[in-house]
Write a protein that holds these residues in place. Structure first.
Motif, PDB file in Angstrom:
ATOM      1  N   LEU A 167       1.777  47.022 -18.374  1.00  0.00           N
ATOM      2  CA  LEU A 167       0.692  46.927 -17.479  1.00  0.00           C
ATOM      3  C   LEU A 167       0.470  48.085 -16.526  1.00  0.00           C
ATOM      4  CD1 LEU A 167       2.116  43.219 -16.144  1.00  0.00           C
ATOM      5  CD2 LEU A 167       0.095  43.664 -17.875  1.00  0.00           C
ATOM      6  N   LEU A 168      -0.721  48.686 -16.692  1.00  0.00           N
ATOM      7  CA  LEU A 168      -1.030  50.035 -16.184  1.00  0.00           C
ATOM      8  C   LEU A 168      -2.184  49.828 -15.416  1.00  0.00           C
ATOM      9  CD1 LEU A 168      -0.370  52.306 -19.249  1.00  0.00           C
ATOM     10  CD2 LEU A 168       1.549  51.681 -17.378  1.00  0.00           C
ATOM     11  N   SER A 169      -1.988  50.655 -14.265  1.00  0.00           N
ATOM     12  CA  SER A 169      -3.404  50.968 -13.426  1.00  0.00           C
ATOM     13  C   SER A 169      -3.383  52.522 -13.149  1.00  0.00           C
ATOM     14  CB  SER A 169      -3.165  50.165 -12.055  1.00  0.00           C
ATOM     15  OG  SER A 169      -4.226  50.466 -11.243  1.00  0.00           O
ATOM     16  N   PRO A 170      -4.030  53.181 -14.150  1.00  0.00           N
ATOM     17  CA  PRO A 170      -4.134  54.703 -13.924  1.00  0.00           C
ATOM     18  C   PRO A 170      -5.550  54.850 -12.910  1.00  0.00           C
ATOM     19  CG  PRO A 170      -4.969  53.899 -15.911  1.00  0.00           C
ATOM     20  CD  PRO A 170      -4.377  52.522 -15.403  1.00  0.00           C
ATOM     21  N   ALA A 171      -5.146  56.149 -12.243  1.00  0.00           N
ATOM     22  CA  ALA A 171      -6.194  56.383 -11.215  1.00  0.00           C
ATOM     23  C   ALA A 171      -7.475  56.885 -12.362  1.00  0.00           C
ATOM     24  CB  ALA A 171      -5.730  57.635 -10.486  1.00  0.00           C
ATOM     25  N   LEU A 172      -8.564  56.733 -11.788  1.00  0.00           N
ATOM     26  CA  LEU A 172      -9.818  57.253 -12.633  1.00  0.00           C
ATOM     27  C   LEU A 172      -9.549  58.657 -13.259  1.00  0.00           C
ATOM     28  CD1 LEU A 172     -12.552  55.247 -10.582  1.00  0.00           C
ATOM     29  CD2 LEU A 172     -11.155  54.770 -13.174  1.00  0.00           C
ATOM     30  N   SER A 173      -8.892  59.543 -12.262  1.00  0.00           N
ATOM     31  CA  SER A 173      -8.765  61.011 -12.665  1.00  0.00           C
ATOM     32  C   SER A 173      -7.512  61.335 -13.709  1.00  0.00           C
ATOM     33  CB  SER A 173      -8.656  61.716 -11.573  1.00  0.00           C
ATOM     34  OG  SER A 173      -7.443  61.438 -10.535  1.00  0.00           O
ATOM     35  N   ASP A 174      -6.829  60.082 -13.768  1.00  0.00           N
ATOM     36  CA  ASP A 174      -5.740  60.327 -14.966  1.00  0.00           C
ATOM     37  C   ASP A 174      -6.192  60.760 -16.206  1.00  0.00           C
ATOM     38  OD1 ASP A 174      -3.858  60.017 -12.786  1.00  0.00           O
ATOM     39  OD2 ASP A 174      -3.414  57.837 -13.595  1.00  0.00           O
ATOM     40  N   PRO A 175      -5.847  61.812 -16.750  1.00  0.00           N
ATOM     41  CA  PRO A 175      -6.086  62.360 -18.151  1.00  0.00           C
ATOM     42  C   PRO A 175      -5.580  61.621 -19.309  1.00  0.00           C
ATOM     43  CG  PRO A 175      -4.707  64.004 -17.232  1.00  0.00           C
ATOM     44  CD  PRO A 175      -4.937  63.058 -16.051  1.00  0.00           C
ATOM     45  N   ASP A 176      -6.124  61.508 -20.418  1.00  0.00           N
ATOM     46  CA  ASP A 176      -5.698  60.912 -21.577  1.00  0.00           C
ATOM     47  C   ASP A 176      -4.639  59.629 -21.325  1.00  0.00           C
ATOM     48  OD1 ASP A 176      -4.683  64.315 -22.026  1.00  0.00           O
ATOM     49  OD2 ASP A 176      -6.357  63.143 -22.828  1.00  0.00           O
ATOM     50  N   ILE A 177      -5.240  58.653 -20.667  1.00  0.00           N
ATOM     51  CA  ILE A 177      -4.563  57.309 -20.282  1.00  0.00           C
ATOM     52  C   ILE A 177      -5.726  56.250 -20.631  1.00  0.00           C
ATOM     53  CG2 ILE A 177      -3.246  55.873 -18.795  1.00  0.00           C
ATOM     54  CD1 ILE A 177      -2.171  58.032 -17.328  1.00  0.00           C
ATOM     55  N   SER A 178      -5.103  55.506 -21.763  1.00  0.00           N
ATOM     56  CA  SER A 178      -6.149  54.704 -22.281  1.00  0.00           C
ATOM     57  C   SER A 178      -5.957  53.386 -21.348  1.00  0.00           C
ATOM     58  CB  SER A 178      -5.602  54.134 -23.657  1.00  0.00           C
ATOM     59  OG  SER A 178      -6.322  53.204 -23.780  1.00  0.00           O
ATOM     60  N   PHE A 179      -7.127  52.823 -21.164  1.00  0.00           N
ATOM     61  CA  PHE A 179      -7.362  51.715 -20.344  1.00  0.00           C
ATOM     62  C   PHE A 179      -7.146  50.285 -20.995  1.00  0.00           C
ATOM     63  CE2 PHE A 179      -8.849  54.849 -17.552  1.00  0.00           C
ATOM     64  CZ  PHE A 179      -8.660  54.381 -16.380  1.00  0.00           C
ATOM     65  N   LYS A 180      -6.462  50.524 -22.329  1.00  0.00           N
ATOM     66  CA  LYS A 180      -6.378  49.248 -23.264  1.00  0.00           C
ATOM     67  C   LYS A 180      -5.400  48.377 -22.606  1.00  0.00           C
ATOM     68  CE  LYS A 180      -3.202  51.240 -26.508  1.00  0.00           C
ATOM     69  NZ  LYS A 180      -2.976  51.591 -27.767  1.00  0.00           N
ATOM     70  N   TYR A 181      -4.410  48.825 -21.769  1.00  0.00           N
ATOM     71  CA  TYR A 181      -3.344  47.934 -21.309  1.00  0.00           C
ATOM     72  C   TYR A 181      -3.809  47.069 -20.137  1.00  0.00           C
ATOM     73  CZ  TYR A 181      -0.787  51.515 -23.780  1.00  0.00           C
ATOM     74  OH  TYR A 181      -0.555  52.572 -24.575  1.00  0.00           O
ATOM     75  N   GLY A 182      -3.099  45.995 -20.102  1.00  0.00           N
ATOM     76  CA  GLY A 182      -3.445  44.784 -18.855  1.00  0.00           C
ATOM     77  C   GLY A 182      -3.240  45.429 -17.542  1.00  0.00           C
ATOM     78  N   ALA A 183      -4.096  45.232 -16.673  1.00  0.00           N
ATOM     79  CA  ALA A 183      -4.265  45.550 -15.035  1.00  0.00           C
ATOM     80  C   ALA A 183      -2.927  44.826 -14.555  1.00  0.00           C
ATOM     81  CB  ALA A 183      -5.272  45.373 -14.574  1.00  0.00           C
ATOM     82  N   PRO A 184      -2.073  45.561 -13.846  1.00  0.00           N
ATOM     83  CA  PRO A 184      -1.176  44.824 -13.105  1.00  0.00           C
ATOM     84  C   PRO A 184      -1.424  44.141 -12.006  1.00  0.00           C
ATOM     85  CG  PRO A 184      -0.958  47.412 -12.792  1.00  0.00           C
ATOM     86  CD  PRO A 184      -2.102  46.976 -14.005  1.00  0.00           C
ATOM     87  N   LYS A 185      -2.224  43.157 -12.009  1.00  0.00           N
ATOM     88  CA  LYS A 185      -2.593  42.426 -11.094  1.00  0.00           C
ATOM     89  C   LYS A 185      -1.574  41.333 -10.888  1.00  0.00           C
ATOM     90  CE  LYS A 185      -7.483  42.988 -11.448  1.00  0.00           C
ATOM     91  NZ  LYS A 185      -8.847  42.511 -11.537  1.00  0.00           N
ATOM     92  N   ARG A 186      -1.617  40.720  -9.589  1.00  0.00           N
ATOM     93  CA  ARG A 186      -0.313  40.021  -9.184  1.00  0.00           C
ATOM     94  C   ARG A 186      -0.100  38.743 -10.257  1.00  0.00           C
ATOM     95  NH1 ARG A 186       2.582  37.244  -5.333  1.00  0.00           N
ATOM     96  NH2 ARG A 186       2.635  34.947  -5.606  1.00  0.00           N
ATOM     97  N   ASP A 187      -1.202  38.204 -10.809  1.00  0.00           N
ATOM     98  CA  ASP A 187      -0.783  36.976 -11.695  1.00  0.00           C
ATOM     99  C   ASP A 187      -0.358  37.452 -13.084  1.00  0.00           C
ATOM    100  OD1 ASP A 187      -3.659  38.248 -12.149  1.00  0.00           O
ATOM    101  OD2 ASP A 187      -4.535  36.296 -12.931  1.00  0.00           O
ATOM    102  N   LYS A 188      -0.895  38.643 -13.413  1.00  0.00           N
ATOM    103  CA  LYS A 188      -0.644  39.240 -14.817  1.00  0.00           C
ATOM    104  C   LYS A 188       0.769  39.709 -14.731  1.00  0.00           C
ATOM    105  CE  LYS A 188      -4.900  40.458 -16.724  1.00  0.00           C
ATOM    106  NZ  LYS A 188      -5.706  41.386 -17.564  1.00  0.00           N
ATOM    107  N   ILE A 189       1.356  40.221 -13.553  1.00  0.00           N
ATOM    108  CA  ILE A 189       2.712  40.760 -13.699  1.00  0.00           C
ATOM    109  C   ILE A 189       3.347  39.351 -13.748  1.00  0.00           C
ATOM    110  CG2 ILE A 189       4.615  41.611 -11.970  1.00  0.00           C
ATOM    111  CD1 ILE A 189       2.564  43.422 -10.924  1.00  0.00           C
ATOM    112  N   LEU A 190       3.174  38.280 -12.850  1.00  0.00           N
ATOM    113  CA  LEU A 190       3.877  36.981 -12.954  1.00  0.00           C
ATOM    114  C   LEU A 190       4.040  36.306 -14.219  1.00  0.00           C
ATOM    115  CD1 LEU A 190       3.199  35.921  -9.215  1.00  0.00           C
ATOM    116  CD2 LEU A 190       5.313  36.612 -10.171  1.00  0.00           C
ATOM    117  N   ASN A 191       2.719  36.651 -14.869  1.00  0.00           N
ATOM    118  CA  ASN A 191       2.755  35.755 -16.211  1.00  0.00           C
ATOM    119  C   ASN A 191       3.536  36.581 -17.117  1.00  0.00           C
ATOM    120  OD1 ASN A 191       0.839  33.415 -15.321  1.00  0.00           O
ATOM    121  ND2 ASN A 191      -1.044  34.926 -15.702  1.00  0.00           N
TER     122      ASN A 191
END
Length: 153
Positions: free
Chosen positions: A46-70
């Motif tokens: 679960l990743l939340s890269p900054a918009l300025s982060d280079p070469d990081i795919s947004f294909k991973y789930g966002a580390p929101k509270r419910d997703k971390i707990l799930n």
């Protein structure tokens, strides 16, 4: 088996964004999959890269509270985990402490902390307290005692 969380970017506008948390999470992922040979299917990333982060795919789930707990509940409920299996929880992001009780309540901060949930009651998304994590880890320990928690916060 692992849950790996890296948060550089927070949604609430008040929590400062970080640098390096996502890259640390990706390094842990590479260590587990490449060096140790852990199957990718055994890892929740679960990743939340900054918009300025280079070469990081947004294909991973966002580390929101419910997703971390799930992701943690999925490990807890996974019938494929055996007694001698290892479980790793890696979190890189903000942590916090609340002086509401003795001892203090400590918590990890999901990316959607302090934002309103998409519900009619407008609840605010809470941090994930050490007490919540302790309960989940205690339930996981019924499957295996080989649990490692790494908190970089």
């Amino acid at each position: 088996w692992a849950v790996i969380v890296g948060i550089n970017n927070y949604d609430d506008g008040a929590t400062g964004n970080l640098c390096g948390c996502v890259s640390d999470a990706l390094l842990m992922y590479d260590y587990l999959t490449v060096d140790l040979g852990v199957p990718q299917s055994h890892i929740s990333l679960l990743l939340s890269p900054a918009l300025s982060d280079p070469d990081i795919s947004f294909k991973y789930g966002a580390p929101k509270r419910d997703k971390i707990l799930n992701a943690l509940y999925d490990l807890r409920d996974n019938n494929d985990i055996r007694t001698d299996d290892n479980i790793v929880l890696f979190f890189a992001g903000h942590g916090t402490s609340y002086k509401l009780a003795e001892p203090n309540i400590e918590a990890i901060c999901p990316m959607d902390r302090n934002t309103s949930q998409l519900s009619s009651d407008g609840d605010i998304v809470l941090d994930i307290s050490d007490r919540e994590i302790n309960v989940i880890l205690g339930e996981m320990a019924k499957k295996t005692n080989n649990i490692t928690v790494i908190l970089d916060c």
